[in-house]
Design a protein around this motif. Structure first.
Motif, mmCIF file in Angstrom:
data_model
loop_
_atom_site.group_PDB
_atom_site.id
_atom_site.type_symbol
_atom_site.label_atom_id
_atom_site.label_comp_id
_atom_site.label_asym_id
_atom_site.label_seq_id
_atom_site.Cartn_x
_atom_site.Cartn_y
_atom_site.Cartn_z
ATOM 1 N N ALA A 180 0.827 -1.201 0.000
ATOM 2 C CA ALA A 180 0.000 0.000 0.000
ATOM 3 C C ALA A 180 0.868 1.260 0.000
ATOM 4 C CB ALA A 180 -0.904 0.002 1.231
ATOM 5 N N ALA A 181 1.980 1.218 0.726
ATOM 6 C CA ALA A 181 2.839 2.401 0.818
ATOM 7 C C ALA A 181 3.435 2.736 -0.545
ATOM 8 C CB ALA A 181 3.954 2.153 1.835
ATOM 9 N N ALA A 182 3.829 1.702 -1.306
ATOM 10 C CA ALA A 182 4.397 1.931 -2.635
ATOM 11 C C ALA A 182 3.355 2.574 -3.549
ATOM 12 C CB ALA A 182 4.886 0.609 -3.222
ATOM 13 N N LEU A 183 2.130 2.083 -3.444
ATOM 14 C CA LEU A 183 1.074 2.633 -4.292
ATOM 15 C C LEU A 183 0.848 4.113 -3.982
ATOM 16 C CD1 LEU A 183 -1.119 2.325 -6.402
ATOM 17 C CD2 LEU A 183 -2.632 1.416 -4.638
ATOM 18 N N GLU A 184 0.814 4.448 -2.702
ATOM 19 C CA GLU A 184 0.636 5.856 -2.321
ATOM 20 C C GLU A 184 1.756 6.719 -2.895
ATOM 21 O OE1 GLU A 184 0.320 6.393 1.932
ATOM 22 O OE2 GLU A 184 -1.239 4.838 2.019
ATOM 23 N N MET A 185 2.976 6.188 -2.869
ATOM 24 C CA MET A 185 4.111 6.958 -3.394
ATOM 25 C C MET A 185 3.982 7.175 -4.900
ATOM 26 S SD MET A 185 7.246 5.239 -1.292
ATOM 27 C CE MET A 185 8.540 6.105 -2.178
ATOM 28 N N VAL B 277 8.277 -13.341 -5.584
ATOM 29 C CA VAL B 277 9.032 -12.086 -5.580
ATOM 30 C C VAL B 277 8.229 -11.062 -6.365
ATOM 31 C CG1 VAL B 277 11.113 -10.910 -6.380
ATOM 32 C CG2 VAL B 277 11.277 -13.219 -5.427
ATOM 33 N N PRO B 278 7.882 -9.936 -5.775
ATOM 34 C CA PRO B 278 8.048 -9.562 -4.369
ATOM 35 C C PRO B 278 7.182 -10.439 -3.470
ATOM 36 C CG PRO B 278 6.640 -7.964 -5.486
ATOM 37 C CD PRO B 278 7.130 -8.901 -6.542
ATOM 38 N N PRO B 279 7.412 -10.383 -2.165
ATOM 39 C CA PRO B 279 6.659 -11.264 -1.276
ATOM 40 C C PRO B 279 5.200 -10.848 -1.179
ATOM 41 C CG PRO B 279 7.926 -9.695 0.004
ATOM 42 C CD PRO B 279 8.341 -9.498 -1.425
ATOM 43 N N LEU B 280 4.341 -11.814 -0.856
ATOM 44 C CA LEU B 280 2.946 -11.491 -0.547
ATOM 45 C C LEU B 280 2.951 -10.708 0.750
ATOM 46 C CD1 LEU B 280 1.392 -14.982 -1.292
ATOM 47 C CD2 LEU B 280 1.143 -12.903 -2.690
ATOM 48 N N ARG B 281 2.273 -9.562 0.739
ATOM 49 C CA ARG B 281 2.316 -8.719 1.938
ATOM 50 C C ARG B 281 1.027 -8.858 2.749
ATOM 51 N NH1 ARG B 281 7.094 -6.487 2.523
ATOM 52 N NH2 ARG B 281 8.358 -6.038 0.689
ATOM 53 N N ALA B 282 0.814 -7.910 3.643
ATOM 54 C CA ALA B 282 -0.316 -8.027 4.575
ATOM 55 C C ALA B 282 -1.645 -7.860 3.837
ATOM 56 C CB ALA B 282 -0.173 -6.978 5.670
ATOM 57 N N ALA B 283 -2.710 -8.297 4.481
ATOM 58 C CA ALA B 283 -4.041 -8.219 3.869
ATOM 59 C C ALA B 283 -4.391 -6.773 3.513
ATOM 60 C CB ALA B 283 -5.076 -8.809 4.816
ATOM 61 N N ARG B 284 -3.987 -5.824 4.342
ATOM 62 C CA ARG B 284 -4.341 -4.424 4.042
ATOM 63 C C ARG B 284 -3.604 -3.941 2.788
ATOM 64 N NH1 ARG B 284 -1.134 -4.443 8.383
ATOM 65 N NH2 ARG B 284 0.866 -3.380 8.206
ATOM 66 N N ASP B 285 -2.404 -4.481 2.546
ATOM 67 C CA ASP B 285 -1.693 -4.143 1.314
ATOM 68 C C ASP B 285 -2.453 -4.685 0.104
ATOM 69 O OD1 ASP B 285 0.766 -2.846 2.290
ATOM 70 O OD2 ASP B 285 1.114 -4.768 3.262
ATOM 71 N N ARG B 286 -2.822 -5.952 0.210
ATOM 72 C CA ARG B 286 -3.569 -6.554 -0.890
ATOM 73 C C ARG B 286 -4.841 -5.760 -1.171
ATOM 74 N NH1 ARG B 286 -6.467 -11.634 0.849
ATOM 75 N NH2 ARG B 286 -7.419 -9.931 2.016
ATOM 76 N N ASP B 287 -5.541 -5.360 -0.116
ATOM 77 C CA ASP B 287 -6.788 -4.621 -0.313
ATOM 78 C C ASP B 287 -6.528 -3.279 -0.994
ATOM 79 O OD1 ASP B 287 -7.961 -6.766 0.858
ATOM 80 O OD2 ASP B 287 -8.263 -5.823 2.815
ATOM 81 N N ALA B 288 -5.417 -2.640 -0.643
ATOM 82 C CA ALA B 288 -5.070 -1.362 -1.285
ATOM 83 C C ALA B 288 -4.755 -1.592 -2.768
ATOM 84 C CB ALA B 288 -3.880 -0.728 -0.580
ATOM 85 N N LEU B 289 -4.075 -2.694 -3.091
ATOM 86 C CA LEU B 289 -3.762 -2.983 -4.491
ATOM 87 C C LEU B 289 -5.040 -3.250 -5.280
ATOM 88 C CD1 LEU B 289 -0.635 -5.337 -4.058
ATOM 89 C CD2 LEU B 289 -0.653 -2.873 -4.501
#
Lengths: 427, 319
Positions: A237-242, A279-291
């Motif tokens: 999610a942080a990457a997407l915001e950037m 690669v990249p790793p699967l991240r947290a559920a909140r990251d997936r939801d943001a994607l």
């Protein structure tokens, strides 16, 4: 060959069409939509009742494993997988062996891929020789040989001076650069998202900052060099915001996400499932939801399969030692549809992400059913489904975290340059 | 997803981790272990529970102590024990982990005691055995990477129960390198499952894993604060190689801030017990005055460890 696709529901996001329309194909091109073109007499009529007729799909990342990894997959096996999945154009990353860093290798790949039943192949050339991050490749020559962009696959350029020069050089010719945001040090030794699951399972972690720091570097260099940059496979999610912020600041940046990261999170590692080693790793559920939201809103431009067939031997080892990657060509459509259904999105908006939007990133004339366009067409049953299993997958790679799942969408016909290359008449 | 270490009747099929293990099973192991402690007192230290069974100690990572205690436990149950130190044999000849397992399965093994440097390796082996219809072979995880060391966790619980009786009134602190410790993970899982109301972890941020509080622990970076009024202090071993990277500046500084000294131990309850999984680094994580002092129960841990491993083996494969 003249084909009349009858009674189908035509979805062409590029032209804003989402309606029952017949499609007429002649001489490898779209000859007409709706009304029969003058003088058209079909050699073949396809009854598309209850089916969706859309542009052939475009996959921004599919490893064909040639040259060098033929024990994992061959052009024959993976092209069969592509057309079975409705994919008619694909970009292949440069991480072959040897990497795609010489015009001769690219010409060879293009030559091998020149077959009437094979999807159109668009190689992404290596940005640096041997992907080693030290010396620049002959980008202009590689471009002439057929490379549409330049990248590093999963290998980051460690030396930021080399990185800056590579971006400057690519910008000279206005070549797009496709890079993954991955700091080589912060992710060192890591095999999973540095969070709750990695902590519980005792797996070395890759922190979120491994992505954001690399991304910050890329955004600064993109601004300074003016290069057209595409960020491949964002994970957090942080990457997407950037990226959204960088775009608002005038940087020319696009990005994609893989089908795996659209549906899965760290918890899908379960009890050390090596298929979830990615690669990249699967991240947290909140990251997936943001994607998932980002792709719906369009801040993520496209979704790709990130197809990486891996042989069983490389997966039948403990999680950390397993070769990362998952097979995906045949899952691009079903998992995009699954996302669309779950997000309650109109089908046209979802299909745009794997047709015209992806074509825009590749910079190719494809992904539409405009009259006169190349007749690459995917016809699928939106109410059908496929069971993901070792037996049904045509790819030589049987490695996917979705094994055993029933996913929506069943490709019935795939046309490439107006030829029928895949046909699965039985529902 | 079914817990892969339980069979469809909910009984223990393999012992791979304490994470997700029902409290009843943990308690059953401890109860089963109790009478086994007396076997060591007998003139003939043998029980026939595993007579005719073959136990393979599959050690892909070297270990003397753990391997020895498993060997003693199996022999006291009358099993035949075969020790394989695989880090120096087949894998260096290119044999895969699962090929090794298949070969040993063909030798009519009944139990594999597995130690491996990679987290999850015993899961891979047990899943493979189940897929190859070799369900009669049981797998015991004797330590996998940073993930789990369930028999260590269980013997620690046995020790705590022996001295403290009731888990539900305790405050327990785990101190040191939690990040790399499979022991710490198994201890945390066992303590929280058994109802310990407060489990603390104490260490510098470089040695605590991400989101560790989600395992159900309270995090302390100040050891004196973290030890206040605890009933049990569980020290962790600090591997020497941790000094090589950028995790810690020096063993001296670590000892000063996170080593267990008599002075720091005064913060704990007067009847606190001090535990350590061994082997100890005196003067790095623990002061000799504490290691040899009245609060230490480190040697009883070793003795109980054999009984607990006997209990696990007997529950898995006992006649």
């Amino acid at each position: 060959m003249k084909i009349h696709v009858k009674n189908g529901h035509l979805i062409d996001p590029a032209n804003g069409i989402d309606a029952p329309r017949d499609l007429f194909i002649a001489a490898g091109r779209i000859a007409g939509i709706g009304a029969v073109p003058e003088g058209f007499s079909a050699n073949r009529i396809i009854d598309a009742s209850g089916l969706v007729v859309c542009p052939g799909l475009i996959d921004l990342s599919a490893r064909l494993r040639e040259p060098g990894f033929e024990y994992r997959a061959t052009l024959e096996s993976e092209m069969a997988a592509a057309v079975a999945g409705g994919v008619t154009s694909l970009a292949c990353p440069p991480d072959t062996d040897p990497p795609l860093d010489e015009p001769g290798l690219v010409e060879m790949l293009k030559h091998r891929a020149r077959h009437p039943n094979f999807a159109h192949v668009y190689p992404v050339g290596a940005l640096t020789l041997g992907l080693a991050g030290e010396r620049l490749t002959e980008m202009a020559e590689l471009h002439e040989a057929g490379c549409v962009a330049f990248g590093q696959a999963n290998t980051p350029v460690v030396d930021t001076q080399v990185l800056m020069r590579a971006l400057q050089y690519a910008a000279t010719f206005d070549f797009p650069v496709w890079l993954q945001a991955q700091d080589p040090y912060l992710g060192k030794g890591g095999v999973a998202h540095d969070g709750e699951v990695a902590t519980r399972l005792g797996l070395p972690g890759i922190p979120v900052s491994a992505e954001t720091i690399a991304l910050a570097t890329l955004m600064h260099l993109a601004r300074d060099t003016g290069v057209r940059i595409h960020i491949t496979r964002i994970s957090g999610a942080a990457a997407l915001e950037m990226i959204v912020a960088a775009r608002a600041g005038g940087i020319k940046v696009s990005c994609d996400v893989s089908i795996n990261h659209l549906h899965l999170s760290e918890t899908d590692i379960g009890y050390f499932n090596p298929h979830a080693h990615l690669v990249p790793p699967l991240r947290a559920a909140r990251d997936r939801d943001a994607l998932r939201r980002g792709l719906a809103e369009g801040s993520i431009n496209a979704v790709c399969s990130d197809h990486a067939p891996v042989d069983d031997d490389a997966k039948q080892v403990p999680f950390a030692e397993a070769e990362p990657g998952a097979t995906g060509l045949e899952l691009l459509l079903p998992l995009t549809l699954k996302w669309a259904v779950e997000m309650k999105l109109p089908l046209g908006r979802a299909l745009a992400r794997i047709t015209c939007d992806a074509a825009g990133i590749l910079g190719i004339e494809a992904g539409t059913l405009s009259v006169g366009a190349t007749a690459d067409v995917c016809i699928f049953d939106p109410r059908g489904s496929i069971k993901v299993s070792r037996e049904t997958l045509k790819s030589q790679g049987k490695n996917t975290p979705f094994l055993g799942l029933e996913v929506p969408g069943r490709v019935r016909y795939t046309l490439l340059d107006g030829h029928m290359v895949f046909e699965n008449g039985r529902p | 997803m079914r817990n892969p270490q339980l069979n469809k009747n909910g009984e223990l099929q393999h012992l791979l981790t304490i994470d997700g293990l029902p409290r009843e099973i943990i308690t059953a192991v401890l109860d089963t272990a109790a009478p086994f402690t007396e076997v060591a007192e007998r003139e003939v230290k043998k029980l026939p529970l595993l007579r005719g069974k073959s136990v393979f100690n599959l050690f892909f990572e070297s270990s003397t102590r753990t391997r020895t205690t498993f060997e003693i436990a199996a022999k006291r149950l009358s099993a035949d024990v075969i020790n394989l130190n695989i880090s120096t044999s087949s894998t260096s000849k290119g044999e895969t982990l699962l090929d090794t397992v298949d070969n040993l399965s063909a030798m009519q093994a009944d139990m594999f005691v597995v130690r491996h440097a990679s987290s999850g390796a015993p899961f891979l082996i047990s899943q493979h055995l189940d897929a190859m219809r070799q369900e009669h072979i049981h797998v015991i995880n004797a330590g996998d990477g940073r993930h789990a060391h369930p028999t260590q966790g269980l013997l620690d619980m046995y020790t705590i129960r022996h001295y403290k009786k009731d888990f539900t009134k305790l405050t327990v602190a785990i101190v040191g390198d939690v990040l790399h410790s499979r022991v710490a993970r198994s201890q945390i899982n066992a303590l929280t499952t058994l109802g310990v109301p407060e489990v603390r972890v104490i260490g510098p941020k470089t040695l605590l894993p991400a989101d560790v509080e989600k395992l159900g622990v309270r995090v302390f970076h100040d050891m004196r604060a973290g030890l206040k009024d605890v009933d049990v202090v569980m020290m962790l071993r600090l591997q020497n190689e941790r000094m090589q990277g950028a995790l810690l500046p020096s063993s001296e500084e670590f000892f000063k801030y996170y080593g267990l000294t008599p002075d720091k131990l005064e913060r704990a309850r007067p009847d606190a017990i001090v535990m350590h999984p061994g082997p100890m680094n005196r003067g790095v994580e623990i002061d000799s005055a504490v290691a040899d002092g009245p609060h230490a129960v480190i040697l009883p841990q070793v003795t109980f460890g054999i009984a607990v491993r006997m209990a696990v083996m007997a529950m898995l494969a006992g006649n």
